[in-house]
Design an enzyme around this catalytic site. Sequence first.
Site, PDB file in Angstrom:
ATOM      1  N   ALA A 136       0.831  -1.300  -0.126  1.00  0.00           N
ATOM      2  CA  ALA A 136       0.014   0.115  -0.012  1.00  0.00           C
ATOM      3  C   ALA A 136       0.889   1.258  -0.043  1.00  0.00           C
ATOM      4  O   ALA A 136       0.300   2.221  -0.433  1.00  0.00           O
ATOM      5  CB  ALA A 136      -1.046  -0.016   1.197  1.00  0.00           C
ATOM      6  N   GLY A 142      -0.779   4.899   0.238  1.00  0.00           N
ATOM      7  CA  GLY A 142      -2.088   4.745   0.199  1.00  0.00           C
ATOM      8  C   GLY A 142      -2.608   5.332  -0.983  1.00  0.00           C
ATOM      9  O   GLY A 142      -3.844   5.513  -1.079  1.00  0.00           O
ATOM     10  N   GLY A 143      -1.924   5.715  -2.046  1.00  0.00           N
ATOM     11  CA  GLY A 143      -2.463   6.344  -3.391  1.00  0.00           C
ATOM     12  C   GLY A 143      -3.674   5.441  -4.107  1.00  0.00           C
ATOM     13  O   GLY A 143      -4.880   6.050  -4.207  1.00  0.00           O
ATOM     14  N   ASP A 203       1.703  -2.571   4.201  1.00  0.00           N
ATOM     15  CA  ASP A 203       3.173  -2.634   3.680  1.00  0.00           C
ATOM     16  C   ASP A 203       4.129  -2.910   4.635  1.00  0.00           C
ATOM     17  O   ASP A 203       3.978  -2.911   5.910  1.00  0.00           O
ATOM     18  CB  ASP A 203       3.261  -1.121   3.180  1.00  0.00           C
ATOM     19  CG  ASP A 203       4.531  -1.077   2.273  1.00  0.00           C
ATOM     20  OD1 ASP A 203       4.239  -0.675   1.103  1.00  0.00           O
ATOM     21  OD2 ASP A 203       5.721  -1.406   2.762  1.00  0.00           O
ATOM     22  N   CYS A 229       5.332   0.287 -11.947  1.00  0.00           N
ATOM     23  CA  CYS A 229       5.656   1.528 -12.581  1.00  0.00           C
ATOM     24  C   CYS A 229       6.936   1.491 -13.465  1.00  0.00           C
ATOM     25  O   CYS A 229       7.837   2.289 -13.393  1.00  0.00           O
ATOM     26  CB  CYS A 229       5.538   2.651 -11.576  1.00  0.00           C
ATOM     27  SG  CYS A 229       6.661   2.897 -10.509  1.00  0.00           S
TER      28      CYS A 229
END
Length: 441
Positions: free
Chosen positions: A243, A246-247, A266, A369
């Site tokens: 997490a 928290g986005g 996390d 990403c």
Amino acid sequence: MTPAARLSAAIEVIGTLLAERRPAADVLKDWGRSHRFAGSGDRAALSSLVYDALRRRASAAWIMGERVGEESPRALLLGTLRLARGLDVEAIAALCDGARFAPEPLNADERARLAAASLDDAPAHVRGDYPEWLDAPLAAVFGEARAEEGAALAERAPLDLRVNTLKGGVDKAARQLAHLHPGAGNWSPLALRIALEADGKAPPLTAEPAYLKGLVEIQDEGSQIAAILAAPPRGGQVLDLCAGGGGKTLELAALMDGAGQLYAYDDDLRRLAPIHERVQRAGAHNVQVRSPRGRGPGREDVLEDLTGRMDLVLVDAPCTGTGTWRRNPDAKWRMRPGALVERVKEQAEILDAAVCFVKPGGRLAYVTCSLLDEENVGQVRAFLERHPGFRVVPPAEAVLSLGERGMALREAALDRPEGLLLSPRRTSTDGFFVSLMVRDA
């Protein structure tokens, strides 16, 4: 500070960065502390120039007859003014007039190179402004288009917002932020995009009432898409296993309309720390944060009760971050091959750990990403070999959660059997890979 003084300061900061290999944000912060006379406008302008130089490091050095790892800070900034800022030789010479606080005047060689400023004969890694050792991994993904993909990653990133539907709709948010002239997102129905100022400066969004009251969050549209494609079921049981701050947790909560139960975890307490305040501001009442306790193999398992119960497990895996170079340009020059090897190992371990939480018929969403196959397609293939009870949801099916925009997104993105790859060049988002897998019932 005059523009010439700002240029001199940027040369100084870049010199420190090249010598010490520290994060740019830390070096800029130290510079600000030791130069108290510099105002906020000066610091913002300096930061913008330094980051532009890091974005265009390879190409800026090339036109000045130098190469990454051997370039001088002065050459890097002069090349940046020419390529990233579009200044001609005389405009650059006006900044470098040798006056007090200004750089020394241009010499004949510098003038000639700035006048030519050609990348026509440059190799792909120079035209794409990425480390030479990454040329082969990027070629494996993008082929002959790798330089263009890299160049898109060397542009400035826009300011993307996600509207928190637990607090209101997109129209409401757009009205409250009308003075910032937000536009609609290209793909996410939750996205608003705000154009940056000419020097790349973003408006102070975190001081806006819409942000303070939880109506909007700062989140790249690619990140928004990843959570939407994961399709958390309303009223279901969902685990965000990585997490961080928290986005995506907050977006999942909104996509679930606040119903069901969403667990955020996390293994790093420092990464998890911001989530508590953010959850409260967003009004995400269905989020339960599970913090790790203890250290090492004997640490208390705070997720044991979730075993076999989850409709969806999201693994937003730690990665090299190659897809976020627009926002973190210095990271690409500090990255080393060993980091890629370590991340691949870590991702495999997290995926294997996630398996026990997915119930029969439940889904596992794997997100990075990164743009590299080693972390994306290769990771999914290896996972399926280790866990034959899972199958990939075809991207053509996964994008349906985006409605009409989904098929257009699939056409724009790089569609692989293992998942969908977004990139700045293809989708005008950060680089994201999204793979959705289902466990046999």
